[in-house]
Design an enzyme around this catalytic site. Structure first.
Site, PDB file in Angstrom:
ATOM      1  N   ASP A 236       0.839  -1.202   0.000  1.00 58.38           N
ATOM      2  CA  ASP A 236       0.000   0.000   0.000  1.00 58.38           C
ATOM      3  C   ASP A 236       0.871   1.248   0.000  1.00 58.38           C
ATOM      4  OD1 ASP A 236      -2.019  -1.766   0.625  1.00 58.38           O
ATOM      5  OD2 ASP A 236      -2.046  -1.212   2.749  1.00 58.38           O
TER       6      ASP A 236
HETATM    7  N1  URA Z   1      -1.223  -5.820   4.084  1.00 57.63           N
HETATM    8  C1  URA Z   1      -1.658  -4.551   4.055  1.00 57.63           C
HETATM    9  O1  URA Z   1      -2.650  -4.226   4.660  1.00 57.63           O
HETATM   10  N2  URA Z   1      -0.970  -3.660   3.328  1.00 57.63           N
HETATM   11  C2  URA Z   1       0.145  -3.968   2.633  1.00 57.63           C
HETATM   12  O2  URA Z   1       0.758  -3.091   2.007  1.00 57.63           O
HETATM   13  C3  URA Z   1       0.587  -5.297   2.680  1.00 57.63           C
HETATM   14  C4  URA Z   1      -0.112  -6.203   3.408  1.00 57.63           C
END
Ligand code: URA
Length: 245
Positions: free
Chosen positions: A112
């Site tokens: 993310d």
């Molecule tokens: N889980 C999440 O919530 N975000 C990420 O970037 C990776 C795993």
């Protein structure tokens, strides 16, 4: 085994140095050298030996890494892995020319925008699929900071293999949780569902305030790789990804 040979103009065009016509111009201008000697024929066939980047120079600089490139990047907060999200892309952290490579570099899965840590990129589609395939069971470890203290029941819930995320019908595969203190823990998972870690904690009534990935398989984010920096992976680094954790 003899290395595959390709036309110089095709090789350089695919590495982003310009159109084949522009490469011809570079060759005629004496900008391309192999083992120190000028290569003025853009149609010459060049063997793709692994040491070619050290032997072939363009305007005096070593050739970019050959196709089959695999990178580890320390993704900083605030950059995105996908054109679908607003904001600067991780590709902007790489040399500008690398954005014109064919085959292109792609991220191996995604983090993310507000997650930092170890992100792999490769132009090798088969390798990418081998890493993200659920069959490969490549474990990813995340360091989590929480808004509220752990209750003590999370590890069992995550390990159960029955946790259902909101809007989904298939439960999550078991996830390992190691508590570090009241609001810090590490979770290790083999799937990569959308916002998985954040949604797992939402499912148990908590909220993730910071998320950082420090391991993919047996490959740890190097302590000396600063946020925003990247490194070309060696064959040993790639092997480490599949070597468990
Ligand atoms: N889980 C999440 O919530 N975000 C990420 O970037 C990776 C795993």
């Amino acid at each position: 085994m003899t290395a595959k040979a390709v036309r110089l103009d095709k090789l350089l065009a695919n590495l982003g140095y310009g159109s084949r016509r522009e490469i011809q111009g570079l060759a005629r201008a004496g900008a391309i050298r192999l083992d120190g000697a000028e290569l003025d024929d853009a149609g010459a066939r060049i063997a793709l030996d692994p040491d070619l980047p050290e032997r072939l120079t363009i305007d005096g600089a070593p050739l970019d890494p050959l196709p089959g490139l695999c990178l580890m990047l320390h993704k900083p907060l605030g950059v995105t892995c996908s054109h679908k999200e607003a904001g600067p892309l991780v590709y902007g952290l790489l040399p500008e020319r690398w954005r014109r490579r064919d085959p292109p570099l792609s991220t191996v899965g995604r983090l993310d925008k507000e997650t930092s840590g170890l992100l792999l990129l490769t132009d090798d589609g088969a390798l990418l699929h081998r890493i993200i395939s659920p069959k490969a069971h490549v474990a990813k470890r995340y360091r989590v900071t929480l808004d509220r203290p752990l209750t003590g029941s999370e590890a069992a819930v995550f390990a159960s293999g029955t946790l259902l995320l909101e809007g989904e019908e298939r439960p999550l595969l078991p996830v390992e949780l190691e508590a570090e203190d009241a609001i810090h823990c590490a979770v290790t998972l083999t799937e990569g569902r959308y916002h998985q870690v954040r949604r797992m904690f939402a499912a148990v009534g908590n909220h993730v305030t910071a998320l950082h990935r420090d391991r993919v398989g047996g490959l740890a984010l190097p302590a000396d790789l600063a946020a925003g920096a990247y490194r070309v992976m060696t064959a040993e680094d790639v092997a480490a990804v599949f070597a468990g954790g």
